[in-house]
Every structure is written in C-alpha cells, then in structure tokens.
Design a protein around this motif. Structure first.
Motif, PDB file in Angstrom:
ATOM      1  N   GLY A  91     -11.777 -40.719-111.859  1.00 45.55           N
ATOM      2  CA  GLY A  91     -10.803 -39.977-110.966  1.00 45.55           C
ATOM      3  C   GLY A  91     -10.922 -38.676-110.717  1.00 45.55           C
ATOM      4  N   VAL A  92     -12.290 -37.982-111.214  1.00 45.04           N
ATOM      5  CA  VAL A  92     -12.680 -36.588-110.807  1.00 45.04           C
ATOM      6  C   VAL A  92     -13.243 -36.894-109.457  1.00 45.04           C
ATOM      7  CG1 VAL A  92     -14.065 -34.709-111.337  1.00 45.04           C
ATOM      8  CG2 VAL A  92     -12.478 -35.470-112.889  1.00 45.04           C
ATOM      9  N   LEU A  93     -14.166 -37.922-109.579  1.00 43.96           N
ATOM     10  CA  LEU A  93     -15.177 -37.934-108.510  1.00 43.96           C
ATOM     11  C   LEU A  93     -14.357 -38.317-107.077  1.00 43.96           C
ATOM     12  CD1 LEU A  93     -18.098 -39.843-110.169  1.00 43.96           C
ATOM     13  CD2 LEU A  93     -17.945 -37.424-109.586  1.00 43.96           C
ATOM     14  N   GLU A  94     -13.320 -39.252-107.149  1.00 47.13           N
ATOM     15  CA  GLU A  94     -12.515 -39.640-106.214  1.00 47.13           C
ATOM     16  C   GLU A  94     -11.779 -38.400-105.590  1.00 47.13           C
ATOM     17  OE1 GLU A  94     -10.056 -42.724-107.695  1.00 47.13           O
ATOM     18  OE2 GLU A  94     -11.671 -44.499-107.442  1.00 47.13           O
ATOM     19  N   ALA A  95     -11.276 -37.616-106.469  1.00 47.96           N
ATOM     20  CA  ALA A  95     -10.433 -36.498-105.943  1.00 47.96           C
ATOM     21  C   ALA A  95     -11.625 -35.386-105.329  1.00 47.96           C
ATOM     22  CB  ALA A  95      -9.856 -35.867-107.203  1.00 47.96           C
ATOM     23  N   ARG A  96     -12.791 -35.232-105.927  1.00 46.26           N
ATOM     24  CA  ARG A  96     -13.659 -34.435-105.249  1.00 46.26           C
ATOM     25  C   ARG A  96     -13.831 -34.987-103.789  1.00 46.26           C
ATOM     26  NH1 ARG A  96     -19.426 -33.670-107.781  1.00 46.26           N
ATOM     27  NH2 ARG A  96     -19.726 -35.726-107.012  1.00 46.26           N
ATOM     28  N   ALA A  97     -14.190 -36.213-103.568  1.00 45.66           N
ATOM     29  CA  ALA A  97     -14.619 -36.911-102.476  1.00 45.66           C
ATOM     30  C   ALA A  97     -13.434 -36.862-101.508  1.00 45.66           C
ATOM     31  CB  ALA A  97     -15.296 -38.384-102.485  1.00 45.66           C
ATOM     32  N   ASN A  98     -12.220 -37.282-101.882  1.00 51.02           N
ATOM     33  CA  ASN A  98     -11.058 -37.362-100.965  1.00 51.02           C
ATOM     34  C   ASN A  98     -10.415 -35.938-100.514  1.00 51.02           C
ATOM     35  OD1 ASN A  98     -11.487 -40.063-101.017  1.00 51.02           O
ATOM     36  ND2 ASN A  98      -9.915 -40.513-102.644  1.00 51.02           N
ATOM     37  N   TYR A  99     -10.351 -35.098-101.752  1.00 55.35           N
ATOM     38  CA  TYR A  99      -9.605 -33.801-101.463  1.00 55.35           C
ATOM     39  C   TYR A  99     -10.358 -32.518-101.472  1.00 55.35           C
ATOM     40  CZ  TYR A  99      -5.811 -37.036-102.004  1.00 55.35           C
ATOM     41  OH  TYR A  99      -5.074 -37.955-102.125  1.00 55.35           O
ATOM     42  N   GLY A 100     -11.816 -32.479-102.100  1.00 54.95           N
ATOM     43  CA  GLY A 100     -12.456 -31.228-102.183  1.00 54.95           C
ATOM     44  C   GLY A 100     -12.294 -30.494-103.346  1.00 54.95           C
ATOM     45  N   VAL A 101     -11.533 -31.112-104.386  1.00 57.81           N
ATOM     46  CA  VAL A 101     -11.058 -30.245-105.588  1.00 57.81           C
ATOM     47  C   VAL A 101     -12.087 -29.421-106.109  1.00 57.81           C
ATOM     48  CG1 VAL A 101      -9.091 -31.711-105.959  1.00 57.81           C
ATOM     49  CG2 VAL A 101     -11.243 -32.089-107.363  1.00 57.81           C
ATOM     50  N   SER A 102     -11.943 -28.507-106.940  1.00 58.70           N
ATOM     51  CA  SER A 102     -12.891 -27.815-107.627  1.00 58.70           C
ATOM     52  C   SER A 102     -12.445 -27.537-109.063  1.00 58.70           C
ATOM     53  CB  SER A 102     -12.811 -26.277-107.037  1.00 58.70           C
ATOM     54  OG  SER A 102     -11.657 -25.447-107.484  1.00 58.70           O
ATOM     55  N   GLU A 103     -11.397 -28.257-109.580  1.00 61.58           N
ATOM     56  CA  GLU A 103     -10.749 -27.968-111.047  1.00 61.58           C
ATOM     57  C   GLU A 103     -10.204 -29.105-111.451  1.00 61.58           C
ATOM     58  OE1 GLU A 103      -8.329 -24.532-112.580  1.00 61.58           O
ATOM     59  OE2 GLU A 103      -6.955 -26.292-112.441  1.00 61.58           O
ATOM     60  N   LEU A 104     -10.494 -29.786-112.644  1.00 62.96           N
ATOM     61  CA  LEU A 104      -9.698 -30.817-113.352  1.00 62.96           C
ATOM     62  C   LEU A 104      -8.904 -30.083-114.362  1.00 62.96           C
ATOM     63  CD1 LEU A 104      -9.313 -33.468-114.575  1.00 62.96           C
ATOM     64  CD2 LEU A 104     -11.284 -33.195-115.889  1.00 62.96           C
ATOM     65  N   HIS A 105      -7.323 -30.359-114.039  1.00 66.93           N
ATOM     66  CA  HIS A 105      -6.496 -29.968-114.994  1.00 66.93           C
ATOM     67  C   HIS A 105      -6.455 -31.086-115.846  1.00 66.93           C
ATOM     68  CE1 HIS A 105      -2.741 -27.757-116.094  1.00 66.93           C
ATOM     69  NE2 HIS A 105      -2.538 -28.648-116.568  1.00 66.93           N
TER      70      HIS A 105
END
Length: 364
Positions: A91-105
């Motif tokens: 889930g983290v890797l998908e969110a980084r790839a799709n949205y460029g997130v910097s934080e996992l909450h």
C-alpha cells in the motif's frame, strides 16, 4: 457583552483558564475567530501547510468497543481484518508511485493477538522498501494497550518501535482529557494521565507527535478548556508536539448516536469557536493548528483557516475511521491540488510540508 477589545486584551494579558472559559462561553464566535486569525498571522503569516500522506489501518479488530467509534469490528466479524506487513508495504509503495506521498499514517484497533514482533517487522519492512517515507504511527492508546498485553513498560514499547523504524506518534486517543467524559465515550481505554505520560515519554525518546481533541459529543465547555491547557502544559514541558488537531465528532454510525446521547453533528459555530479558542489558548506554543477537513468537511475547513487554523493536516489518502462514522468528505479522495485550492480561496499560501514541519514547498 463581550467586545473584540475584551478578547484582544485577554490575549495580550495571557489567557488564564477562567478567562478562556469566559471567552469561549460568552463571546460571539466571529469575534473569537477574528482575534485568533490576527494571532495566527503574527505567528506563521499567511501560510497554510499540510502533508501528502497515506492512511493504512493495520487492523480494525478492537476489544475496546468504544461508543464513540464506528470503525472497530470484533474478532471473528465478517468485516474484521488484519493486514500483513507485506500488505502494508504494498500500500505504501502504491501510494508513493500514484500520489507521491511522503508519510505513512498508520493506526489500528486493539487486537489481542498481535505481538511486538509483528510491529517490528511491519515498520522495518516499510523502511527497507521506502526509506524516505516517514512512519507516523500508533496512538498513545495503542501503546498503552499493547504494553499491557505484552507485559512491557510503555517506554520499552516506544523504544522498540522506534528502533524498528517508527518516526512519530499520530496523537490520537486523547479524545477529551477528562475522566467524567472518558467513562462515557471510551470506558475501556486508558485514562487521561496515561495519554499525557506516554506522549511525554515519546518526546523524551525523540519521537515527536501530533495532539488531538475530539469535540462535539457529550463534553461541556470546561472540558474543552481543561484539555487545551493540558496540551499546552505538555508542550511547554517537552516541545514535542508538532500539530494540534481539533477533530469534530462524526456521530452517524456510532453507539453514542444510536443510544441517543448525541443527536447529530455539532453546529458550525462550535467548529469555529473550538478552533479559535485553541489558537487563543495555545498561542505560539504550538504553531500549527489543524483544520481537519475529513471531520468538518472541506467547505468548513476553509472557514477555519480564518479562525486560527493554519494547517490542513494531510491528504489522508484512504482514511477509514471517519469514513466508517459517516463523514461525507472522507468518502472522497483528495489531492495536493485540492487542498491547495482550499487555502487559496481564503487568500492563504498553500505549502506541502514534511511530517516534522522542516521542509516547506509552496504549491504553484
């Protein structure tokens, strides 16, 4: 009759608990908002910040069964789940790839079968796969629960989670820091003293945190004021709080609502008053106060940016707790551009920040 000069004078003289309660109960919300906004502009200027983050709940299984919560499921319920560390990493890797997130909450319920090794594997796996992602993790309530079932001290739990990769605490579980309220809304969770103590321990260990307050249920004005002064005192002792977030109670699918203890969401006037008095009490001791769009809605969030708030918390991709409670805005994903628009429409400069408010990038 409360005047704007009364509010300004109270702020100039240093607001006591008695004065804060008087302002909160006797002053028009528009006056409080104006003075809170003036104070915010002096502290941080016209910037509005937020983090680009993804929310992943590792489990919805929870033995606490709080009447304030619509998210939990009991073990064995058909909707109950527990995510493996590998699922969280995915889930983290998908969110980084799709949205460029910097934080996992990342938060979850009180799952009686989880071990410290589960969390160590989870956090270390995320760090190995995405070392640049900040892990903002369990609430003090989770730390307290797991420390008890693991027969460890809360400090030891925090130390081991930090060693595994945890960077900060999320700040949840505070609700209202008054026992007469907590026995109604969270009867089987830890007490207010424990939330403050665990937050203090985390700060001592270098784990900074957010702090929250859940309002709009069964609390009275003096509970809100007491809560704010407890948060202020903690920050004066540790300087470990990054962001204070007033969270409006979303009642629709909770037991408090079903049992008739809460008739519906608090009025917008209270949203404004709570945000404004938060700024007036906290001043610059905590520089950033959140307008939590997932609980108040995006339209009201923009209003709160003129009432003492100067942070939109985060994009909160995949937020589920308020969604389960019935928040309409939490049902819809949001983007950096959308949060930037909320800030711009009230004349503020939107900036994406990191978890620790050390990197600010203006959104064009």
């Amino acid at each position: 009759m409360c005047t704007i000069n009364d509010v300004r004078n109270a702020v100039a003289n240093g607001v006591s608990k008695t004065a804060a309660l008087s302002l909160f109960t006797q002053c028009d919300f528009r006056l409080l908002a104006k003075v809170a906004d003036e104070l915010t502009m002096k502290i941080t200027g016209d910037t509005v910040t937020f983090v680009n983050n993804v929310v992943i709940n590792y489990t919805n299984v929870c033995v606490a069964q709080c009447p304030i919560c619509a998210f939990y499921r009991l073990k064995g319920h058909p909707e109950a789940y527990l995510r493996s560390p590998q699922e969280v990493v995915k889930g983290v890797l998908e969110a980084r790839a799709n949205y460029g997130v910097s934080e996992l909450h990342i938060n979850g319920g009180f799952h009686p079968d989880l071990t410290i090794e589960y969390f160590e594997e989870l956090f270390s796996s995320v760090k190995k796969a995405a070392p640049e992602i900040t892990i903002k993790g369990p609430t003090a309530a989770e730390v307290d629960f797991y420390a008890k079932i693991w027969r460890m001290s809360t400090r030891e739990v925090l130390e081991r989670l930090k060693e595994a990769g945890l960077d900060a605490l999320s700040g949840g579980g505070a609700e209202i820091l008054s026992e007469d309220v907590r026995k109604i809304i969270t009867p089987y969770k830890f007490n207010a003293e424990a939330w403050l103590r665990i937050s203090h321990e985390a700060h001592e260990l270098g784990l900074r945190s957010n702090a929250t307050m859940m309002y709009g249920h069964v609390e009275e004005p003096h509970h809100i004021i007491d809560h704010l002064f407890s948060i202020r005192r903690l920050q004066e002792e540790t300087n470990g709080i990054l962001l204070f977030i007033p969270i409006k109670f979303v009642p629709w699918n909770t037991r408090l609502y079903k049992d008739g203890l809460v008739k519906g969401p608090a009025p917008t006037e209270l949203d404004v008053k709570v945000t404004a008095i938060s700024r007036i009490v906290l001043g610059g001791v905590i520089k950033r106060i959140g307008a939590y769009w997932t609980s108040v809605g995006k339209r009201i969030a923009s209003t709160l940016l003129l009432a003492g708030a100067n942070d939109l918390v985060g994009t909160m991709i995949n937020e589920q707790v308020l969604r389960q409670a019935g928040s309409g805005d939490a049902l819809k994903p949001t983007t950096v551009a959308e949060l930037a628009h909320i800030a711009r429409e009230v004349g503020r400069r939107p900036m994406v920040r990191d978890t620790f408010h050390t990197r600010l990038i203006e959104v064009n």
